[in-house]
Design an enzyme around this catalytic site. Structure first.
Site, mmCIF file in Angstrom:
data_model
loop_
_atom_site.group_PDB
_atom_site.id
_atom_site.type_symbol
_atom_site.label_atom_id
_atom_site.label_comp_id
_atom_site.label_asym_id
_atom_site.label_seq_id
_atom_site.Cartn_x
_atom_site.Cartn_y
_atom_site.Cartn_z
ATOM 1 N N GLY A 204 63.530 38.293 32.361
ATOM 2 C CA GLY A 204 62.792 38.901 30.864
ATOM 3 C C GLY A 204 61.279 38.481 31.112
ATOM 4 N N ASP A 205 61.421 37.206 31.331
ATOM 5 C CA ASP A 205 59.057 36.632 31.125
ATOM 6 C C ASP A 205 59.673 36.609 31.973
ATOM 7 O OD1 ASP A 205 61.147 34.774 30.922
ATOM 8 O OD2 ASP A 205 60.122 34.304 28.488
ATOM 9 N N GLU A 206 60.236 36.408 33.537
ATOM 10 C CA GLU A 206 60.141 35.269 34.853
ATOM 11 C C GLU A 206 59.154 36.224 36.006
ATOM 12 O OE1 GLU A 206 63.916 33.151 34.811
ATOM 13 O OE2 GLU A 206 63.408 32.343 33.642
#
Length: 286
Positions: A204-206
């Site tokens: 998701g935020d990587e």
């Protein structure tokens, strides 16, 4: 272009077979036809082959040519009365030849159109299966393939894994549209990292980056550079890294080491809780 060449080869083969069949039927009709024998029915095979190779127009033309060859054969064969040509039966034969070419050509064209659509759909599905829909970057599946390819090549490289801080806060305060814009900005910046670079969104935020690198110091400098380029007032990204072959020689171990360095750096920066160890020599690399 390769696909077009592959599809053209069977068409040329069918056209060649149509010519061979037509010539063979003409020769057999000329030499061996007798009233009622029906050698001319072999023209149907040539018409069908020509129609499958081209389409309705050329299929109909093949039917007309077959009618012409039939008429010439009647003139040349002394055993077939020429008087049979100007008859209703000959007109029906001509109509049938042309109709078969037209119908088979229409079917072949429709079938090719459907096959092309299915091939394009399959390509799109393969792309979707390997791409992140938001950023357009390769996803974890495609990135694993890229890692495996680099391991097979054996050339030194760095695996950088980055975690974006503040995305949850942006989504909560400013809405998901701005959060999505932030992810796209990160993706766009990372894709400009330089030649020989592979970038993917693996969570998701990587994000993850592969690029040529021979030392931990070089990987650290790359991590700092990316962090500076991606830092804004609301968000910042932290990277961990691992070096092949210096740190590990398998994809799983490279991921683990890069992930441990990532969260060790976050802990030392006071951004994460619960991590109890830092890799040796990494405390100074924050």
């Amino acid at each position: 272009m390769l696909s077009g060449m592959e599809s053209a080869a069977p068409a040329r083969l069918l056209q060649a077979l149509a010519i061979v069949f037509a010539g063979g039927v003409f020769a057999l009709f000329w030499l061996f036809e007798r009233p009622g024998l029906g050698i001319a029915h072999g023209y149907y095979i040539a018409i069908i082959l020509a129609s499958l190779a081209s389409g309705p127009r050329r299929g109909a033309l093949a039917g007309a040519l077959a009618t012409g060859l039939y008429a010439i054969g009647v003139f040349l064969n002394p055993h077939v009365p020429v008087a049979t040509l100007p008859t209703f039966a000959t007109a029906i034969r001509a109509l049938t030849f042309v109709s078969v070419g037209l119908v088979v050509g229409l079917y072949a064209t429709r079938n090719r159109t459907l096959a092309d659509r299915l091939a394009k759909l399959a390509d799109e599905l393969r792309t979707l299966a390997n791409r992140d829909s938001l950023t357009g970057l390769p996803n974890t599946r495609a990135f694993d393939v890229a890692v495996g390819s680099r391991l097979e090549d054996g050339e030194p490289f760095a695996l950088l894994v980055g975690d974006l801080d503040g995305l949850t806060r942006i989504n909560a305060t400013n809405g998901y549209d701005e959060g999505n814009d932030t992810l796209r900005r990160v993706a766009e910046t990372l894709t400009k990292s330089g030649p020989g670079c592979d970038v993917a969104r693996i969570g998701g935020d990587e994000f993850a980056v592969l690029l040529p690198c021979k030392s931990r110091q070089g990987a650290l400098e790359l991590a700092h550079r990316f962090e500076r380029e991606l830092a804004t007032g609301d968000t910042r990204i932290t990277f961990g890294w691992a070096i092949f072959p210096g740190d590990a020689e398998s994809a799983l171990t490279l991921y683990r080491i890069a992930d441990e360095r990532l969260y060790a750096r976050k802990l030392l920066r006071g951004e994460r809780r619960g991590l109890t160890s830092v890799l040796p020599g990494d405390a100074a690399a924050v």
